[in-house]
Design a protein around this motif. Structure first.
Motif, short mmCIF file in Angstrom:
data_model
loop_
_atom_site.label_atom_id
_atom_site.label_comp_id
_atom_site.label_asym_id
_atom_site.label_seq_id
_atom_site.Cartn_x
_atom_site.Cartn_y
_atom_site.Cartn_z
N PRO A 130 0.71 -1.27 0.23
CA PRO A 130 -0.11 0.13 0.16
C PRO A 130 0.91 1.17 0.01
CG PRO A 130 -0.21 -1.12 2.07
CD PRO A 130 0.60 -2.16 1.31
N ALA A 131 1.97 1.26 0.38
CA ALA A 131 3.01 2.26 0.41
C ALA A 131 3.11 2.90 -0.89
CB ALA A 131 4.42 1.81 0.97
N SER A 132 2.83 1.88 -2.08
CA SER A 132 3.12 2.37 -3.26
C SER A 132 2.10 3.64 -3.92
CB SER A 132 3.32 1.32 -4.36
OG SER A 132 2.00 0.75 -4.30
N VAL A 133 0.83 3.18 -3.36
CA VAL A 133 0.04 4.15 -3.50
C VAL A 133 0.27 5.79 -2.94
CG1 VAL A 133 -2.48 4.70 -3.21
CG2 VAL A 133 -1.95 2.51 -3.44
N PHE A 134 0.85 5.80 -1.71
CA PHE A 134 1.08 6.98 -1.03
C PHE A 134 2.35 7.46 -1.93
CE2 PHE A 134 4.26 9.18 1.65
CZ PHE A 134 3.35 10.05 2.29
N VAL A 135 3.22 6.89 -2.37
CA VAL A 135 4.33 7.46 -3.00
C VAL A 135 3.89 7.94 -4.46
CG1 VAL A 135 6.55 6.57 -4.30
CG2 VAL A 135 6.17 5.66 -2.11
N LEU A 136 3.04 7.31 -4.92
CA LEU A 136 2.33 7.80 -6.23
C LEU A 136 1.69 9.15 -6.02
CD1 LEU A 136 1.25 7.56 -9.30
CD2 LEU A 136 -0.70 6.30 -8.23
N LEU A 137 0.79 9.04 -4.93
CA LEU A 137 0.09 10.30 -4.62
C LEU A 137 0.96 11.37 -4.11
CD1 LEU A 137 -3.03 8.74 -3.14
CD2 LEU A 137 -3.00 9.67 -5.36
N ALA A 138 1.91 11.18 -3.69
CA ALA A 138 2.76 12.29 -3.24
C ALA A 138 3.91 12.78 -4.18
CB ALA A 138 3.72 11.81 -1.96
N ILE A 139 4.21 12.03 -4.82
CA ILE A 139 4.94 12.42 -6.14
C ILE A 139 4.30 13.08 -7.39
CG2 ILE A 139 6.70 11.90 -7.94
CD1 ILE A 139 7.68 9.77 -6.05
N ALA A 140 3.00 12.57 -7.74
CA ALA A 140 2.23 12.79 -8.75
C ALA A 140 1.89 14.38 -8.78
CB ALA A 140 1.15 12.01 -8.92
N PRO A 141 1.40 15.09 -7.77
CA PRO A 141 1.19 16.53 -7.75
C PRO A 141 2.29 17.52 -8.05
CG PRO A 141 0.10 15.27 -5.87
CD PRO A 141 1.15 14.33 -6.64
N ALA A 142 3.56 16.82 -7.56
CA ALA A 142 4.77 17.62 -7.76
C ALA A 142 5.16 17.89 -9.33
CB ALA A 142 5.65 17.16 -6.89
N LEU A 143 4.81 16.71 -9.83
CA LEU A 143 5.15 16.57 -11.29
C LEU A 143 4.82 17.80 -12.24
CD1 LEU A 143 6.70 14.52 -12.96
CD2 LEU A 143 4.50 13.40 -13.30
N GLY A 167 -1.84 9.46 -14.71
CA GLY A 167 -3.17 9.03 -14.70
C GLY A 167 -3.35 7.64 -15.45
N VAL A 168 -2.71 7.32 -16.59
CA VAL A 168 -2.81 6.25 -17.21
C VAL A 168 -2.24 5.01 -16.46
CG1 VAL A 168 -2.37 4.69 -19.17
CG2 VAL A 168 -3.16 7.09 -19.35
N PRO A 169 -1.01 5.07 -15.89
CA PRO A 169 -0.31 4.01 -15.12
C PRO A 169 -1.17 3.66 -13.81
CG PRO A 169 1.33 5.70 -15.54
CD PRO A 169 0.00 6.15 -15.97
N ALA A 170 -1.75 4.91 -13.45
CA ALA A 170 -2.59 4.69 -11.96
C ALA A 170 -3.82 3.90 -12.18
CB ALA A 170 -2.74 6.15 -11.25
N LEU A 171 -4.46 4.30 -13.52
CA LEU A 171 -5.76 3.46 -13.52
C LEU A 171 -5.49 1.93 -13.81
CD1 LEU A 171 -7.69 5.97 -15.78
CD2 LEU A 171 -8.39 4.79 -13.73
N LEU A 172 -4.12 1.73 -14.44
CA LEU A 172 -3.99 0.46 -15.01
C LEU A 172 -3.54 -0.60 -13.68
CD1 LEU A 172 -1.92 0.90 -18.10
CD2 LEU A 172 -4.21 0.17 -17.95
N ALA A 173 -3.08 0.17 -12.69
CA ALA A 173 -2.75 -0.59 -11.39
C ALA A 173 -3.98 -0.64 -10.28
CB ALA A 173 -1.59 -0.26 -10.69
N SER A 174 -4.25 -2.08 -10.05
CA SER A 174 -5.35 -2.36 -9.27
C SER A 174 -5.31 -1.52 -8.00
CB SER A 174 -5.69 -3.69 -9.13
OG SER A 174 -4.38 -4.33 -8.29
N THR A 175 -4.08 -1.34 -7.38
CA THR A 175 -4.33 -0.83 -5.97
C THR A 175 -4.48 0.62 -6.21
OG1 THR A 175 -1.80 -0.48 -6.41
CG2 THR A 175 -2.56 -2.47 -4.90
N THR A 176 -4.20 1.23 -7.38
CA THR A 176 -4.26 2.63 -7.40
C THR A 176 -5.46 3.36 -8.05
OG1 THR A 176 -3.00 2.51 -9.37
CG2 THR A 176 -1.72 3.09 -7.34
N ARG A 177 -6.15 2.28 -8.62
CA ARG A 177 -7.19 2.73 -9.43
C ARG A 177 -8.23 3.40 -8.81
NH1 ARG A 177 -9.40 -2.26 -11.83
NH2 ARG A 177 -7.36 -2.05 -12.81
N SER A 178 -8.80 3.19 -7.24
CA SER A 178 -9.64 3.96 -6.71
C SER A 178 -9.06 5.31 -6.18
CB SER A 178 -10.06 3.36 -5.30
OG SER A 178 -8.74 3.20 -4.67
#
Lengths: 234, 285
Positions: A76-89, A136-147
């Motif tokens: 689940p930490a991967s979701v946090f990493v995604l959500l923390a880094i993505a807005p800074a992009l 967005g596309v990789p996030a949608l593809l990964a089941s843990t991050t879709r929601s």
């Protein structure tokens, strides 16, 4: 022949034809924008802004990293990493596409009638679109991050508007650094003290992001003249 | 469209503790105005103020009665402006045509065909049409500056501000630039900065800037005339109280300042006049 053909019109026609011949062929990106009904001059502006290329490369590179990072559904930490880094992009992308240090043609373009804020807005939207697709596309593809695939969007808008607002006082890179540091410290603290790991991206976090976005937009509008001068863009 | 009317009063600009401009007054309409001065004299800062990219800390500037501090008026000034900064800053990978077309888009040339034609026209005028498809990194320094001039020529401006347009140009390129400037000055107020005093010979007005202030304003003839009776040549080493001196190819010394009684006075040049003004400001120079 010269008696029946208007020489002035002939010269004008030839001039127009040779101008078309001088113009380099439109790139694939420009043709794509044309098909998406983006006006020709805006498409030209987007594809002819080489400073944006670095932002695109960065966005794609980080998206790949995030994609790899979020490929572990049991973590689940991967979701946090995604959500923390993505807005800074997008913020990083904007910083890399704007200002004297990022754009060699900055001074020449400041002296044109195109309002600086409009130019920044076009670049920001371009970076945001690329970042949304790239993350967005990789996030949608990964089941843990879709929601939570789009939970980063409002924070991204908030960081971008806050960063642009600060750019009316500070050079772009410093403004971006300030916003990025505040963001990362904020999400880490929220993770530790909040009810769950993703507290920063819950309802309160989204509300806060919406408020920051609104304040940022208001400041940018009020101080838009600073985008028309060189002083803060070093 | 008539040449832009420039009125500046008490323009001042500071960068931290450093005074870049100190009470500059200008009243110009039409013609070629050349700014001469040493490095750091304030030439580029003055040109940036005229190009509205830098806001003066003190004083006022009006272009055709428009105040650049007000956004709509600033945009209107920029519609009439052709600006070439000292650092052209062309982006590696772009083509010559693209580099000029990019500025054309920013100058409100929206219709594709008209824009391409405008770009093609200005490239033709600066002699770069044959290399329109070349990558900018392949251009010589002089050609890069001509790209900058082409960008500035877009849209038939009534005010042109060119920061060292002749730097790095070969003699043929300089001649072409002179032709362009001579042609433009009939309908345009053209400000040009340069280090080369001979470049100022074709101008209508020469402004000598030092320490952020204008030390001389007048015609090239008047600037040269300042050194009349103060320029001489001699075989012996020049006395220490001369303003400036240098050795000529024949071994004699050309001197500026107060000539001795038996001095062999010579016809002064623009450079003599400039050096006299400059050394009056900075005796150590």
């Amino acid at each position: 022949m010269s008696q029946i053909v208007n020489q002035v019109r002939l010269d004008a026609n030839w001039s127009a034809i040779s101008a078309e011949l001088d113009a380099p062929k439109a790139s694939m990106a420009e043709r794509l924008l044309g098909r998406l009904r983006v006006p020709g001059h805006i498409a030209r502006l987007v594809v002819a802004t080489p400073a944006l290329r670095r932002a695109w490369y960065l966005a794609i590179g980080i998206a790949v990293l995030i994609g790899l990072g979020s490929a572990r559904p049991d973590n689940p930490a991967s979701v946090f990493v995604l959500l923390a880094i993505a807005p800074a992009l997008p913020v990083l992308g904007v910083a890399m596409a704007y200002g004297r240090s990022a754009d060699p043609m900055y001074e020449a373009q400041v002296a044109t009638p195109m309002p600086g804020l409009r130019l920044v807005a076009i670049r920001t939207v371009t970076v945001l679109v690329v970042a949304i697709l790239a993350v967005g596309v990789p996030a949608l593809l990964a089941s843990t991050t879709r929601s939570m695939a789009f939970a980063w969007l409002l924070p991204a808008l908030a960081l971008t508007s806050a960063s642009l607002a600060l750019m009316t006082w500070f050079p772009p890179r410093r403004a971006t650094a300030i916003v990025a540091v505040i963001w990362f410290v904020g999400v880490v603290v929220a993770r530790r003290v909040g009810p769950d790991e993703l507290a920063a991206f819950g309802a309160f976090g989204q509300l806060g992001a919406a408020m920051v976005t609104a304040i940022g937009v208001a400041v940018i509008g009020a101080r838009r003249s600073s985008f028309d001068r060189m002083e803060h863009a070093s | 469209m008539t040449a832009a009317h420039i009125v500046a009063s008490g323009l001042g600009k500071r960068y931290g503790d450093q005074v870049a401009l100190d009470g500059i007054d200008l009243l110009e309409q039409g013609g070629l105005i050349t700014l001469l001065g040493p490095n750091g004299a304030g030439k580029s800062t003055l040109l940036r103020c005229l190009a509205t990219v830098v806001t003066p800390d003190d004083g006022s500037l009006m272009v055709d009665g428009l105040d650049p501090r007000r956004e709509p008026e600033r945009i209107e000034i920029r519609r009439r402006l052709g600006y070439m900064p000292q650092d052209i800053g062309l982006i590696a990978g772009s083509r010559v045509f693209d580099a000029v077309e990019y500025i054309a888009v920013l100058k409100d040339h929206r219709e594709d065909r008209r824009r391409r034609r405008a770009v093609s026209d200005v490239l033709d005028r600066v002699g770069l049409r044959d290399v329109a498809g070349e990558r900018v990194e392949r251009l010589s320094g002089g050609m890069r500056r001509r790209v900058g001039v082409a960008q500035a020529l877009l849209g038939s401006p009534t005010l042109m501000v060119l920061d060292e347009p002749s730097a790095g140009l070969d003699p043929d390129e300089r001649m072409r630039l002179r032709e362009i400037l001579t042609e433009r000055r009939r309908s345009t107020t053209v400000f040009v900065s340069t280090h080369m005093t001979d470049e100022a010979a074709i101008s209508d007005t020469v402004l000598v800037i030092a320490g952020g202030s204008i030390r001389f304003a007048g015609s090239p003839g008047r600037l040269a005339a300042l050194a009349a009776g103060r320029t001489w040549v001699q075989t012996d080493l020049p006395p220490p109280d001369v303003r400036a001196s240098w050795r000529l190819v024949d071994g004699r010394h050309r001197c500026l300042g107060r000539p001795p009684a038996d001095a062999e006075l010579v016809e002064p040049t623009l450079e003599d006049g400039y050096l006299l003004v400059r050394t009056a400001v900075s005796p150590s120079a």
